[in-house]
Design a protein around this motif. Sequence first.
Motif, short mmCIF file in Angstrom:
data_model
loop_
_atom_site.label_atom_id
_atom_site.label_comp_id
_atom_site.label_asym_id
_atom_site.label_seq_id
_atom_site.Cartn_x
_atom_site.Cartn_y
_atom_site.Cartn_z
N GLN A 231 0.83 -1.21 0.00
CA GLN A 231 0.00 0.00 0.00
C GLN A 231 0.86 1.25 0.00
O GLN A 231 0.53 2.25 -0.66
N ALA A 249 -5.11 4.53 0.35
CA ALA A 249 -4.07 3.56 0.69
C ALA A 249 -3.49 3.83 2.07
O ALA A 249 -3.24 2.90 2.85
N SER A 252 -5.90 2.69 4.68
CA SER A 252 -5.84 1.23 4.79
C SER A 252 -4.63 0.78 5.61
O SER A 252 -4.72 -0.14 6.42
N ARG A 293 -8.89 -4.45 2.38
CA ARG A 293 -7.52 -4.00 2.58
C ARG A 293 -6.63 -4.46 1.43
O ARG A 293 -5.71 -3.76 1.01
N HIS A 296 -7.21 -2.10 -1.45
CA HIS A 296 -6.49 -0.84 -1.24
C HIS A 296 -5.01 -1.00 -1.56
O HIS A 296 -4.34 -0.02 -1.91
N ALA A 297 -4.50 -2.23 -1.41
CA ALA A 297 -3.09 -2.47 -1.72
C ALA A 297 -2.86 -2.62 -3.21
O ALA A 297 -1.72 -2.83 -3.64
#
Length: 413
Positions: A231, A249, A252, A293, A296-297
Amino acid sequence: MIRGIPPLLRGSTYSGVLFAYCGALASLPLLPLALLPALSWRSAPESVQIVLVLLVWAVLVGVLGLARPVRRALVVSARRLLRVPLPNPVAGRRTSGSPGLDRWRTPIWLVLHVAVGWTGALASGVLFIMGLSLPGNWLGGEVRASLFGTSVRVSGGWSWVVAAVCVLLAVAVCVLVTKALRWSAPRLLGPSAAERLALAAERELLLAERNRIAHELHDSIGHTLTAATIQAAVAGQVLSADPAAARAAMRSIEESARAALEDLDYVLGVLREEQSGTAPTRTLADLPELLDRLRHAGAVVAPTLSGELAQVQGTLSRAAYRILQEGLTNALRHGAGGPIEVRVTAAPDGLDLTVVNRIGARTGPGPGAFPTSGHGLPGLAERVRLLHGEFQAGPDGTQHWRLAVRLPVRVPA
């Protein structure tokens, strides 16, 4: 202990003799009670009365050894004065095995302790007094030594020889007293076979719990660091072109780090044997948050969820979450980009978990290869084995890696 020092000069001999004599003196308050049966049976011969007094005295001394605090005190004092490495007794529970025999080990030791103490005190005391009084005839009168009906008058230079022999014998008695107690202490005060089994069981449970905690820590912290690293790389790449994606990011990363800190705080509390709070519970209900998550990465996740996942509860649900978390972490670390397929199927007789990702050169955003400890897949396999499940991990064709786990709903008996 310094080598070369004779046993007679070692501190453990003196402290052992002190331990023996203190045990003998501690039994004196019980002597009046032991005299009562003999006083009530005055018609018995004197020898019978003496034997009766000694037997009653031994019984009273042995009864004291049945109390747990007495055994603990004896273990501590023997460890310090006899210099014998004795572990503390197992407290708070009766042990299985041979409780009848084990129960009487401490009373036997206590009676032996008192008997050896009195024998050593009387023998060494008489010998020391003789050794000190013979040379100067301090006791007055004629000094004669008798053995098996033969009497010999001791005078002149022989009195010094006999005195020296008496002193040496007194010292030898002290050494023998210490040796006897040091030999018998581990056998009677040490842990019994049942207690050794109980201690081994406790140790096994402790190691199993720490092994489970190590797995939890590896799964949680390893996943968090992997996702946070990716991220951060994504945020750095899109910071100028897409500030909103960069902020997402970073949020997250914050959420992942907060969850990992909760897990870490719990794990450290357990390892320090502190009263930590309730363990953070991660179940299949938290799977959507885990997948978010990953998105988001920068990963592309294609989940397929079927069956009554809400019916999966307890240990099975927590284990399923950790297995998926480890599988997704490995996909992030070693995958070559492309979609990560996640399939979770809840059936009446079992729970199927599958993670499939591409392998080869990485094509998506990220820092590249990650260093690993090599404990991920073995830890997963052990976790599945403990749940009586089936575990498979390996290449699926030439371009994909497949992790497949099946966990039974009911553990076989």
